[in-house]
Design an enzyme around this catalytic site. Structure first.
Site, PDB file in Angstrom:
ATOM      1  N   GLU A  38       0.809  -1.217   0.000  1.00  0.00           N
ATOM      2  CA  GLU A  38       0.000   0.000   0.000  1.00  0.00           C
ATOM      3  C   GLU A  38       0.839   1.263   0.000  1.00  0.00           C
ATOM      4  O   GLU A  38       0.547   2.232  -0.715  1.00  0.00           O
ATOM      5  CB  GLU A  38      -0.953   0.002   1.201  1.00  0.00           C
ATOM      6  CG  GLU A  38      -2.125  -0.937   1.087  1.00  0.00           C
ATOM      7  CD  GLU A  38      -1.842  -2.347   1.578  1.00  0.00           C
ATOM      8  OE1 GLU A  38      -2.789  -3.148   1.665  1.00  0.00           O
ATOM      9  OE2 GLU A  38      -0.658  -2.642   1.860  1.00  0.00           O
TER      10      GLU A  38
ATOM     11  N   HIS B 210     -12.060  -4.756   9.428  1.00  0.00           N
ATOM     12  CA  HIS B 210     -12.725  -4.521   8.152  1.00  0.00           C
ATOM     13  C   HIS B 210     -13.946  -3.618   8.309  1.00  0.00           C
ATOM     14  O   HIS B 210     -14.778  -3.541   7.407  1.00  0.00           O
ATOM     15  CB  HIS B 210     -13.166  -5.847   7.514  1.00  0.00           C
ATOM     16  CG  HIS B 210     -12.043  -6.747   7.133  1.00  0.00           C
ATOM     17  ND1 HIS B 210     -11.343  -7.491   8.050  1.00  0.00           N
ATOM     18  CD2 HIS B 210     -11.475  -7.022   5.931  1.00  0.00           C
ATOM     19  CE1 HIS B 210     -10.401  -8.197   7.438  1.00  0.00           C
ATOM     20  NE2 HIS B 210     -10.460  -7.931   6.147  1.00  0.00           N
TER      21      HIS B 210
END
Length: 665
Positions: free
Chosen positions: A404, A471
């Site tokens: 990322e 999440h």
């Protein structure tokens, strides 16, 4: 020290000498200015000049370089006006960062130099992005990024090398192994025999050279450049050298054994090359003296110009204005200019609106690149880009490794070359591993040296779907605190499309939050045309006179549902849509209508954006209030997995309680 002149002419060898000598004599002057208090800090590259000068010499002038603290030779070899460099180091408004940065934390697009940030490692991924842009445009150009021996331990180093290798990018990674990371010697930093060995794990070629030999450096970088362009692959060069002064001047070098200093003093790159030219009869002593005198005269004249600069005049409005690159009014195309994935006249889901915004933006901008994990053939975790790769190709719809930070850095590199990019975080939670690139690199670069970061980061966010702590979290408040970013959070399908198009049109870094629970549960009328919803403008959902609910995202639907079930209460609902910048005018108007305000958000209470809004209302609308501003937020816990626990966690479960508190206050 042996110098192999190969086919260099005497004139070329002398020209290299003058380029090598210039940064040394500048540094000697800077050390005097430091002692005189005319500059505040200095990171010395004395003893390492051959690396910066030699590598820059070997590149074309329009090939990007990502230098670090000790690479003065990059700046001088690119012929940057010395008086402006002095102005930069003195904190003058006439420097490259208008007094906002020090030493080498600045860049210049004109000279194809990208300014560093103190975190060192992120520079490497920017080179990936620049090289990707060159590849996409068919340019035979490389990018070169510096790092130090200490920097090779950072995750950014490994991510950048991995991305360059996987994507076959013509990047040169150059390690200055100078023996110490501040005071930590290399034997406490790594266990590989050489740092060049680290390339093997990435299927990359590498070499270790004497970084104090200017001709060696030029040859190595020249060969690496030819290889990168011929084979379209990256290359790693380890330059062995030594730092003869402290990490910065205040830190000193007491930790360095004297015998080590003595050993490397004999390998001084300037002295050794000068001796070679004298020994070969290419220079005479009077030539050396003349070269030094002329350079010193040049330095003094440029310093005198810098000293004439007017003192910095503080202008608060200018400081605020320069946080963001200006947004030009978009010229929207005709309604039929782009095809749509939506069915005309049919209500569209939130997720389809997001997909259509990306689809039409890809049609409009041939220089828009989409990057993210599994977004190509698989279509992304939520299938938003399904079918894109077949239409736009893998060059522009790019699956990424699990890197990322490197991908966000590459997005910035693309921006240096005039590209736009969208980076999809598979879940908003995963952005934490790229936080530095966003809050320190993307957010600050325009303020620091006028370089825009034309990047959109999409972040599927929020709970209510039983996905647990990693999440489901709402992390928008992490970024609202960071000047230079724009933070967008739509609640409807129509706004999702229009705001995402606006975000892609905007030249600034935009974080675009999309609530996962709304993807397929919310639908509404969405025009098939290409259109914008303005960033920074709230949406009045409904007006009322009893209570104002100021909210965004899923909170808008919670508030609307409550209002429908409680028609006896006149509720004013304001959908912020943009969290940075906030539409304070709309907030004030809502407060004036009701006098009682509830700020509702799914994020946890402490440190959430609700606290900022409540404080602003208290400061600016106190005389309009009939009750304290209240906040309804989720519990100050991680997001639990069990659905009963999650419902209790969410702010929605306490909405009625807080409205009743306000009504009966």
């Amino acid at each position: 020290m042996y110098f192999d002149r190969k086919s260099w002419s005497n004139e070329q060898l002398v020209a290299i000498y003058r380029q090598l000598l210039l940064p040394r004599l500048i540094e000697e002057k800077m050390l005097i200015l430091l002692r005189q208090g005319k500059i505040s800090k200095w990171f010395s590259g004395i003893g390492q000049e051959a690396i910066a000068v030699g590598s820059t010499f070997a590149l074309d002038t329009d090939e990007w370089i990502m230098p670090l603290h000790r690479n003065l030779g990059v700046f001088t070899s690119r012929n940057m006006p010395l008086h402006r460099l002095f102005a930069q180091w003195q904190g003058s408004e006439e420097g490259y960062s208008k007094g906002r940065e020090r030493s080498f934390h600045f860049g210049s697009k004109q000279h194809h130099i990208c300014g560093m940030i103190s975190h060192l490692g992120p520079q490497l991924a920017i080179a990936d992005g620049v090289s990707l842009a060159n590849v996409l445009e068919g340019k035979q150009k490389v990018a070169l990024a510096f790092t130090g021996d200490g920097g090779t331990s950072e995750g950014d180093f490994h991510e950048a090398l991995n991305v360059a290798a996987v994507w076959d990018l013509p990047v040169i990674f150059l390690i200055e192994n100078n023996g110490y990371g501040l005071s930590t010697p290399v034997n406490e930093q790594y266990r590989c025999a050489t740092l060049a060995d680290r390339a093997v794990g990435y299927g990359m070629k590498s070499i270790t050279i004497n970084g104090n030999n200017i001709l060696n450096v030029i040859e190595a970088v020249t060969n690496a450049r030819e290889y990168c362009l011929r084979d379209q692959k990256p290359y790693l060069i380890e330059c062995v050298t030594f730092r003869m002064r402290g990490h910065e001047e205040a830190s000193g070098i007491k930790y360095v054994p004297q015998e080590l200093l003595n050993k490397w003093a004999k390998q001084d790159p300037v002295a050794q090359y000068e001796h070679y030219l004298l020994r070969e009869g290419i220079l005479q002593l009077e030539d050396v003296e003349a070269a030094r005198n002329s350079i010193k005269t040049y330095i003094e004249s440029e310093l005198a110009l810098a000293d004439k600069a007017a003192p910095v005049v503080v202008n608060t409005q200018k400081e605020l204005d320069d946080v963001y690159a200006p947004v030009t009014a978009s010229v929207l195309p005709d309604a039929a200019a782009y095809t749509s994935r939506l069915s005309p006249g049919v209500e569209s889901r939130f997720i389809d609106a997001v997909s259509d915004a990306l689809y039409q933006s890809m049609q409009r901008y041939s220089n828009l690149v989409l990057m993210g994990q599994d977004i190509a053939e698989y279509g992304g975790a939520f299938k938003i880009t399904e079918g894109f790769v077949q239409e736009f190709g893998k060059a522009r719809v790019r699956n990424t490794p699990l890197c990322e930070s490197a991908i966000l850095g590459a997005a910035l590199g693309l921006s240096l070359q005039g590209f736009k990019s969208m980076v999809e975080m598979q879940f908003a939670d995963f952005v934490s591993v790229g936080l530095n690139q966003i809050v320190n690199n993307l957010a600050k670069i325009y303020y620091r040296w006028g370089q825009q970061a034309d990047v959109v980061v999409r972040l599927p966010t929020g709970g209510g779907v039983g996905a647990g702590p990693f999440h489901s979290q709402s992390n928008e408040a992490w970024f609202v605190h960071t000047p230079g970013l724009k933070v967008v959070y739509p609640s409807t399908a129509e706004d999702a499309k229009g705001l995402l198009i606006a975000a892609i049109n905007d030249p600034n870094p935009v974080l675009f939050f999309e609530h996962k629970a709304l993807y397929r549960s919310i639908a509404g009328p969405v025009p098939t045309e290409y259109y914008e919803v303005p960033i920074g403008k709230a949406r009045q959902v409904q007006t009322g006179t009893d209570v104002s609910i100021i909210t965004y995202g899923a909170g808008v639907h919670w508030a609307t549902a409550y209002a429908k079930e409680n028609t006896g209460i006149s509720i004013d609902i304001l959908d912020l849509r943009t969290l940075l910048p906030i539409d304070y005018d709309a907030i004030k108007e809502s407060v004036e209508r009701t006098g009682k305000v509830l700020v509702l958000h799914e994020d946890t209470l402490t440190g959430g954006i609700g606290g900022e809004i409540a404080a602003w209302i208290g400061e600016h609308c106190f005389d309009k209030l009939d009750a304290p501003v209240m906040r309804c937020a989720s519990l100050d816990t991680p997001v639990p997995f069990n659905t009963a626990l999650e419902q209790n966690f969410l702010a929605k479960s306490r909405l009625a309680e807080y409205i009743n508190k306000l009504i009966f206050y």
